[in-house]
Design a protein around this motif. Structure first.
Motif, PDB file in Angstrom:
ATOM      1  N   ILE A 108      10.542  48.232 -78.936  1.00  0.00           N
ATOM      2  CA  ILE A 108      11.999  48.404 -78.976  1.00  0.00           C
ATOM      3  C   ILE A 108      12.504  49.103 -77.719  1.00  0.00           C
ATOM      4  CG2 ILE A 108      13.880  49.607 -80.179  1.00  0.00           C
ATOM      5  CD1 ILE A 108      12.283  49.060 -82.798  1.00  0.00           C
ATOM      6  N   ILE A 109      11.853  50.176 -77.310  1.00  0.00           N
ATOM      7  CA  ILE A 109      12.314  50.948 -76.152  1.00  0.00           C
ATOM      8  C   ILE A 109      12.219  50.129 -74.872  1.00  0.00           C
ATOM      9  CG2 ILE A 109      11.777  52.956 -74.697  1.00  0.00           C
ATOM     10  CD1 ILE A 109      11.042  54.420 -77.358  1.00  0.00           C
ATOM     11  N   VAL A 110      11.080  49.470 -74.641  1.00  0.00           N
ATOM     12  CA  VAL A 110      10.921  48.673 -73.417  1.00  0.00           C
ATOM     13  C   VAL A 110      11.910  47.511 -73.411  1.00  0.00           C
ATOM     14  CG1 VAL A 110       9.357  47.154 -72.144  1.00  0.00           C
ATOM     15  CG2 VAL A 110       8.538  49.352 -72.997  1.00  0.00           C
ATOM     16  N   SER A 111      12.098  46.857 -74.552  1.00  0.00           N
ATOM     17  CA  SER A 111      13.060  45.751 -74.628  1.00  0.00           C
ATOM     18  C   SER A 111      14.464  46.240 -74.297  1.00  0.00           C
ATOM     19  CB  SER A 111      13.047  45.127 -76.024  1.00  0.00           C
ATOM     20  OG  SER A 111      11.798  44.583 -76.319  1.00  0.00           O
ATOM     21  N   PHE A 112      14.861  47.356 -74.895  1.00  0.00           N
ATOM     22  CA  PHE A 112      16.200  47.899 -74.683  1.00  0.00           C
ATOM     23  C   PHE A 112      16.399  48.345 -73.235  1.00  0.00           C
ATOM     24  CE2 PHE A 112      19.286  51.424 -74.835  1.00  0.00           C
ATOM     25  CZ  PHE A 112      20.382  50.729 -75.328  1.00  0.00           C
ATOM     26  N   VAL A 113      15.423  49.093 -72.692  1.00  0.00           N
ATOM     27  CA  VAL A 113      15.540  49.587 -71.313  1.00  0.00           C
ATOM     28  C   VAL A 113      15.575  48.432 -70.319  1.00  0.00           C
ATOM     29  CG1 VAL A 113      14.329  50.888 -69.506  1.00  0.00           C
ATOM     30  CG2 VAL A 113      14.587  51.872 -71.788  1.00  0.00           C
ATOM     31  N   SER A 114      14.739  47.423 -70.519  1.00  0.00           N
ATOM     32  CA  SER A 114      14.742  46.288 -69.583  1.00  0.00           C
ATOM     33  C   SER A 114      16.047  45.502 -69.690  1.00  0.00           C
ATOM     34  CB  SER A 114      13.529  45.390 -69.808  1.00  0.00           C
ATOM     35  OG  SER A 114      13.524  44.847 -71.102  1.00  0.00           O
ATOM     36  N   LEU A 115      16.597  45.406 -70.888  1.00  0.00           N
ATOM     37  CA  LEU A 115      17.891  44.742 -71.055  1.00  0.00           C
ATOM     38  C   LEU A 115      18.979  45.499 -70.310  1.00  0.00           C
ATOM     39  CD1 LEU A 115      19.777  42.676 -72.465  1.00  0.00           C
ATOM     40  CD2 LEU A 115      19.898  44.271 -74.372  1.00  0.00           C
ATOM     41  N   ILE A 116      19.039  46.807 -70.514  1.00  0.00           N
ATOM     42  CA  ILE A 116      20.060  47.634 -69.860  1.00  0.00           C
ATOM     43  C   ILE A 116      19.879  47.626 -68.334  1.00  0.00           C
ATOM     44  CG2 ILE A 116      20.959  50.003 -69.631  1.00  0.00           C
ATOM     45  CD1 ILE A 116      21.685  48.545 -72.259  1.00  0.00           C
ATOM     46  N   ALA A 117      18.637  47.684 -67.871  1.00  0.00           N
ATOM     47  CA  ALA A 117      18.370  47.754 -66.435  1.00  0.00           C
ATOM     48  C   ALA A 117      18.695  46.441 -65.717  1.00  0.00           C
ATOM     49  CB  ALA A 117      16.911  48.131 -66.192  1.00  0.00           C
ATOM     50  N   THR A 118      18.465  45.318 -66.362  1.00  0.00           N
ATOM     51  CA  THR A 118      18.658  44.038 -65.666  1.00  0.00           C
ATOM     52  C   THR A 118      20.009  43.397 -65.935  1.00  0.00           C
ATOM     53  OG1 THR A 118      17.580  42.857 -67.485  1.00  0.00           O
ATOM     54  CG2 THR A 118      16.195  43.519 -65.616  1.00  0.00           C
ATOM     55  N   ARG A 119      20.743  43.864 -66.911  1.00  0.00           N
ATOM     56  CA  ARG A 119      22.029  43.251 -67.232  1.00  0.00           C
ATOM     57  C   ARG A 119      22.995  43.225 -66.043  1.00  0.00           C
ATOM     58  NH1 ARG A 119      25.212  42.081 -71.983  1.00  0.00           N
ATOM     59  NH2 ARG A 119      27.397  42.285 -71.437  1.00  0.00           N
ATOM     60  N   PRO A 120      23.168  44.327 -65.291  1.00  0.00           N
ATOM     61  CA  PRO A 120      24.064  44.263 -64.125  1.00  0.00           C
ATOM     62  C   PRO A 120      23.588  43.250 -63.073  1.00  0.00           C
ATOM     63  CG  PRO A 120      23.590  46.548 -64.679  1.00  0.00           C
ATOM     64  CD  PRO A 120      22.692  45.690 -65.510  1.00  0.00           C
ATOM     65  N   ILE A 121      22.286  43.149 -62.897  1.00  0.00           N
ATOM     66  CA  ILE A 121      21.743  42.195 -61.920  1.00  0.00           C
ATOM     67  C   ILE A 121      22.048  40.765 -62.361  1.00  0.00           C
ATOM     68  CG2 ILE A 121      19.599  41.331 -60.873  1.00  0.00           C
ATOM     69  CD1 ILE A 121      18.495  44.225 -61.265  1.00  0.00           C
ATOM     70  N   VAL A 122      21.849  40.490 -63.639  1.00  0.00           N
ATOM     71  CA  VAL A 122      22.109  39.150 -64.173  1.00  0.00           C
ATOM     72  C   VAL A 122      23.591  38.832 -64.082  1.00  0.00           C
ATOM     73  CG1 VAL A 122      22.046  37.743 -66.264  1.00  0.00           C
ATOM     74  CG2 VAL A 122      20.090  39.153 -65.659  1.00  0.00           C
ATOM     75  N   LYS A 123      24.453  39.792 -64.435  1.00  0.00           N
ATOM     76  CA  LYS A 123      25.893  39.573 -64.343  1.00  0.00           C
ATOM     77  C   LYS A 123      26.312  39.277 -62.912  1.00  0.00           C
ATOM     78  CE  LYS A 123      28.873  41.585 -67.642  1.00  0.00           C
ATOM     79  NZ  LYS A 123      29.696  42.718 -68.025  1.00  0.00           N
ATOM     80  N   ASN A 124      25.770  40.036 -61.957  1.00  0.00           N
ATOM     81  CA  ASN A 124      26.092  39.831 -60.551  1.00  0.00           C
ATOM     82  C   ASN A 124      25.633  38.456 -60.096  1.00  0.00           C
ATOM     83  OD1 ASN A 124      27.055  40.470 -58.006  1.00  0.00           O
ATOM     84  ND2 ASN A 124      25.129  41.391 -57.372  1.00  0.00           N
ATOM     85  N   PHE A 125      24.443  38.045 -60.511  1.00  0.00           N
ATOM     86  CA  PHE A 125      23.915  36.738 -60.140  1.00  0.00           C
ATOM     87  C   PHE A 125      24.797  35.623 -60.698  1.00  0.00           C
ATOM     88  CE2 PHE A 125      21.216  33.063 -61.186  1.00  0.00           C
ATOM     89  CZ  PHE A 125      20.827  32.713 -59.902  1.00  0.00           C
TER      90      PHE A 125
END
Length: 148
Positions: A56-73
């Motif tokens: 749960i923690i790794v899934s949540f942290v990776s989602l939060i960390a990469t969301r801005p990158i994905v949005k920018n892309f």
């Protein structure tokens, strides 16, 4: 049972990777990372609770960390123009009257009949119009002023 836990987590990661490969958007990649880390954790501890928390923690942290990158892309790709965008700026002819701004009329633009709305009613049948924008499936128009 504990000897098989890493393989169960790896199996979950593989299923999530297949789902990710099938879908067009990023859907399960974050959970796949969580499953991989849970598999690594299962080598060091037999506690299912700790493994699930790591997942749960790794899934949540990776989602939060990469969301801005994905949005920018996704923003860099821009919007996909449709063929109807070519109508903005075009002129046409009303084929029905519009008595007030709440009414929907019909106009012929570039050889096609469209539903139209305006903020400058009334516009009478056979009047020349200009397309200002597209809102859903309706053209937003204004009457053309005669420059004679």
């Amino acid at each position: 049972m504990t000897d098989y836990l890493p393989f169960i987590w790896i199996g979950i990661a593989v299923v999530l990777a297949i789902i990710e490969g099938i879908t067009i958007q990023l859907v399960s990649i974050w959970f796949m990372l969580g499953a991989i880390f849970a598999a690594i954790t299962s080598v060091f501890t037999d506690s299912i609770i700790i493994q699930v928390l790591v997942f749960i923690i790794v899934s949540f942290v990776s989602l939060i960390a990469t969301r801005p990158i994905v949005k920018n892309f996704m923003k860099q790709k821009g919007t996909v123009n449709t063929n109807s965008n070519r109508l903005v700026g075009q002129t046409g002819v009303m084929i029905s009257d519009i008595a007030d701004i709440e009414q929907i009329g019909r106009a012929k633009v570039s050889g096609e009949v469209w539903s139209v709305k305006t903020n400058s009613a009334p516009i009478l049948k056979d009047s020349k119009i200009k397309v200002l924008a597209i809102e859903g499936v309706k053209l937003i128009i204004e009457p053309l002023q005669n420059k004679e």
